[in-house]
Scaffold this motif. Structure first.
Motif, PDB file in Angstrom:
ATOM      1  N   ASN A   1      13.750  -5.507  -6.604  1.00  0.00           N
ATOM      2  CA  ASN A   1      13.974  -6.978  -8.321  1.00  0.00           C
ATOM      3  C   ASN A   1      14.250  -7.519  -8.511  1.00  0.00           C
ATOM      4  OD1 ASN A   1      14.668  -7.435  -4.846  1.00  0.00           O
ATOM      5  ND2 ASN A   1      15.853  -9.544  -5.646  1.00  0.00           N
ATOM      6  N   GLY A   2      14.559  -8.418  -8.939  1.00  0.00           N
ATOM      7  CA  GLY A   2      13.405  -9.899  -9.495  1.00  0.00           C
ATOM      8  C   GLY A   2      12.169  -9.620 -10.495  1.00  0.00           C
ATOM      9  N   SER A   3      11.305 -10.202 -10.360  1.00  0.00           N
ATOM     10  CA  SER A   3      10.274  -9.827 -10.929  1.00  0.00           C
ATOM     11  C   SER A   3       9.854  -8.791 -10.264  1.00  0.00           C
ATOM     12  CB  SER A   3       9.539 -10.991 -10.998  1.00  0.00           C
ATOM     13  OG  SER A   3       9.014 -11.018  -9.236  1.00  0.00           O
ATOM     14  N   PHE A   4      10.295  -7.594  -9.018  1.00  0.00           N
ATOM     15  CA  PHE A   4       9.090  -6.868  -9.244  1.00  0.00           C
ATOM     16  C   PHE A   4       9.789  -5.747 -10.146  1.00  0.00           C
ATOM     17  CE2 PHE A   4       7.360  -9.016  -5.681  1.00  0.00           C
ATOM     18  CZ  PHE A   4       6.524  -9.184  -4.582  1.00  0.00           C
ATOM     19  N   ALA A   5      11.341  -5.816 -10.607  1.00  0.00           N
ATOM     20  CA  ALA A   5      11.162  -4.642 -11.349  1.00  0.00           C
ATOM     21  C   ALA A   5       9.597  -4.032 -11.920  1.00  0.00           C
ATOM     22  CB  ALA A   5      12.782  -5.165 -11.658  1.00  0.00           C
ATOM     23  N   PHE A   6       9.192  -5.076 -12.709  1.00  0.00           N
ATOM     24  CA  PHE A   6       7.579  -4.856 -13.485  1.00  0.00           C
ATOM     25  C   PHE A   6       7.196  -4.184 -13.084  1.00  0.00           C
ATOM     26  CE2 PHE A   6      11.026  -8.378 -14.865  1.00  0.00           C
ATOM     27  CZ  PHE A   6      11.238  -7.677 -16.001  1.00  0.00           C
ATOM     28  N   PHE A   7       6.656  -4.529 -11.933  1.00  0.00           N
ATOM     29  CA  PHE A   7       5.389  -3.684 -11.105  1.00  0.00           C
ATOM     30  C   PHE A   7       5.268  -2.378 -10.753  1.00  0.00           C
ATOM     31  CE2 PHE A   7       6.356  -8.366  -9.752  1.00  0.00           C
ATOM     32  CZ  PHE A   7       4.938  -8.503 -10.826  1.00  0.00           C
ATOM     33  N   THR A   8       4.114  -1.808 -11.096  1.00  0.00           N
ATOM     34  CA  THR A   8       4.134  -0.552 -10.554  1.00  0.00           C
ATOM     35  C   THR A   8       3.528   0.167  -9.719  1.00  0.00           C
ATOM     36  OG1 THR A   8       1.483   0.112 -12.139  1.00  0.00           O
ATOM     37  CG2 THR A   8       3.413  -0.593 -13.940  1.00  0.00           C
ATOM     38  N   PRO A   9       3.668   1.309  -8.957  1.00  0.00           N
ATOM     39  CA  PRO A   9       3.033   1.128  -7.725  1.00  0.00           C
ATOM     40  C   PRO A   9       1.426   1.204  -7.989  1.00  0.00           C
ATOM     41  CG  PRO A   9       4.055   3.201  -8.750  1.00  0.00           C
ATOM     42  CD  PRO A   9       4.360   2.690  -9.851  1.00  0.00           C
ATOM     43  N   ARG A  10       0.929   0.753  -8.639  1.00  0.00           N
ATOM     44  CA  ARG A  10      -0.379   0.386  -8.812  1.00  0.00           C
ATOM     45  C   ARG A  10      -1.066  -0.456  -7.750  1.00  0.00           C
ATOM     46  NH1 ARG A  10      -4.057   0.322 -13.896  1.00  0.00           N
ATOM     47  NH2 ARG A  10      -3.756   2.355 -14.045  1.00  0.00           N
TER      48      ARG A  10
ATOM     49  N   ASN B   1      -1.484   1.745   0.458  1.00  0.00           N
ATOM     50  CA  ASN B   1      -0.562   1.114   1.579  1.00  0.00           C
ATOM     51  C   ASN B   1      -0.044   2.152   1.937  1.00  0.00           C
ATOM     52  OD1 ASN B   1      -0.375  -2.292   2.101  1.00  0.00           O
ATOM     53  ND2 ASN B   1      -0.387  -1.360   0.443  1.00  0.00           N
ATOM     54  N   PRO B   2      -0.320   3.504   3.541  1.00  0.00           N
ATOM     55  CA  PRO B   2       0.562   4.715   3.397  1.00  0.00           C
ATOM     56  C   PRO B   2       1.622   4.488   4.615  1.00  0.00           C
ATOM     57  CG  PRO B   2      -2.279   4.215   4.600  1.00  0.00           C
ATOM     58  CD  PRO B   2      -1.552   2.501   4.624  1.00  0.00           C
ATOM     59  N   ASN B   3       2.160   2.636   4.876  1.00  0.00           N
ATOM     60  CA  ASN B   3       3.561   3.018   5.587  1.00  0.00           C
ATOM     61  C   ASN B   3       4.494   2.193   5.122  1.00  0.00           C
ATOM     62  OD1 ASN B   3       2.658   4.116   7.727  1.00  0.00           O
ATOM     63  ND2 ASN B   3       1.925   2.172   8.415  1.00  0.00           N
ATOM     64  N   LEU B   4       4.225   2.454   3.231  1.00  0.00           N
ATOM     65  CA  LEU B   4       4.866   1.763   2.415  1.00  0.00           C
ATOM     66  C   LEU B   4       5.141   2.318   1.646  1.00  0.00           C
ATOM     67  CD1 LEU B   4       5.301  -1.596   1.770  1.00  0.00           C
ATOM     68  CD2 LEU B   4       4.122  -1.316   0.092  1.00  0.00           C
ATOM     69  N   GLU B   5       6.570   2.917   1.460  1.00  0.00           N
ATOM     70  CA  GLU B   5       7.408   3.399   0.291  1.00  0.00           C
ATOM     71  C   GLU B   5       8.370   2.577  -0.904  1.00  0.00           C
ATOM     72  OE1 GLU B   5       9.372   6.053   2.746  1.00  0.00           O
ATOM     73  OE2 GLU B   5       9.159   4.812   4.606  1.00  0.00           O
ATOM     74  N   PHE B   6       8.746   3.175  -1.731  1.00  0.00           N
ATOM     75  CA  PHE B   6       9.331   3.023  -2.709  1.00  0.00           C
ATOM     76  C   PHE B   6      10.476   3.874  -2.118  1.00  0.00           C
ATOM     77  CE2 PHE B   6       5.872   2.412  -5.006  1.00  0.00           C
ATOM     78  CZ  PHE B   6       5.991   1.480  -6.108  1.00  0.00           C
ATOM     79  N   PRO B   7      11.735   2.358  -2.463  1.00  0.00           N
ATOM     80  CA  PRO B   7      13.069   3.403  -2.545  1.00  0.00           C
ATOM     81  C   PRO B   7      13.554   4.549  -2.605  1.00  0.00           C
ATOM     82  CG  PRO B   7      13.071   1.056  -3.005  1.00  0.00           C
ATOM     83  CD  PRO B   7      12.110   1.260  -3.185  1.00  0.00           C
TER      84      PRO B   7
END
Length: 220
Positions: A186-195, A200-206
């Motif tokens: 949400n917010g500003s994070f909607a514009f950032f890509t997976p790069r 971060n092995p334990n970080l996931e996208f919804p």
């Protein structure tokens, strides 16, 4: 009577000037004290901080420090300086700081919560160090921040949702850490890509979050 009034006015003016000068001096010294506290926590094999003399009225003549017209620190540039040691909470006293650049060193410890007091900060560059612990939720207070680069550290925990409220954020990089949980979308994070979040092995996208398509191969 006129002479008495004149003497009173002159005394009042002199007192005012002394108060203003004293306030300016104390303010400058407070910022110098904050930076000197940082110096004392750092190992400096290349003597990059040799000019950081705490006996001066303010730190505006120190190398790697920039001030505004009011002798208040606006920039600290210590990237790739060969420094080790830890950051200090006194950095939060640099109320007019806009750029804190300490990337490419060997700095350990945590990111102090007091960094969230730097509400004029435009760029926070702490990448390529050995910082650990969580990303402070207080960084969400930095509502003027455009560049936040914390990549290539050992940061853990989840990404604070408070960061998504920074509408000015243009560049974000928290890649190559040990973050976990879901990436906020949400917010500003909607514009950032997976790069921005890679390695971060334990970080996931919804599950319902769009993933940027892979770039098309270059035609020969």
């Amino acid at each position: 009577m006129d002479r008495i009034i004149s003497l009173f006015s002159s005394s009042a003016l002199l007192l005012f000037i002394l108060v203003v000068q004293n306030t300016s001096s104390v303010y400058g010294n407070a910022e110098g004290d904050a930076l000197y506290a940082l110096k004392k926590q750092l190992k400096d094999p290349n003597n990059v901080l040799q000019s950081w003399d705490p006996t001066l009225v303010n730190p505006c003549t120190w190398y790697h420090v920039t001030c505004n017209n009011y002798n208040s620190v606006t920039r600290v540039e210590l990237g790739n300086a060969g420094l080790s040691g830890q950051l200090v909470s006194q950095l939060g006293q640099l109320s007019n700081l806009q750029y804190l650049e300490m990337y490419g060193n060997n700095i350990t410890g945590i990111i102090p919560n007091a960094i969230g007091n730097l509400t004029n900060l435009v760029s926070l560059d702490l990448y390529l160090n050995r910082l650990h612990g969580r990303i402070p939720t207080a960084l969400g207070n930095l509502q003027k921040l455009r560049y936040l680069r914390l990549n290539n550290n050992i940061l853990t925990g989840t990404i604070p949702f408070s960061l998504t409220t920074i509408t000015t954020l243009q560049v974000l990089d928290v890649s190559s850490n040990r973050l976990r949980g879901y990436v906020p979308r949400n917010g500003s994070f909607a514009f950032f890509t997976p790069r921005s979040f890679a390695n971060n092995p334990n970080l996931e996208f919804p599950p319902d979050a769009p993933v940027a398509p892979a770039p098309a191969p270059l035609s020969s």
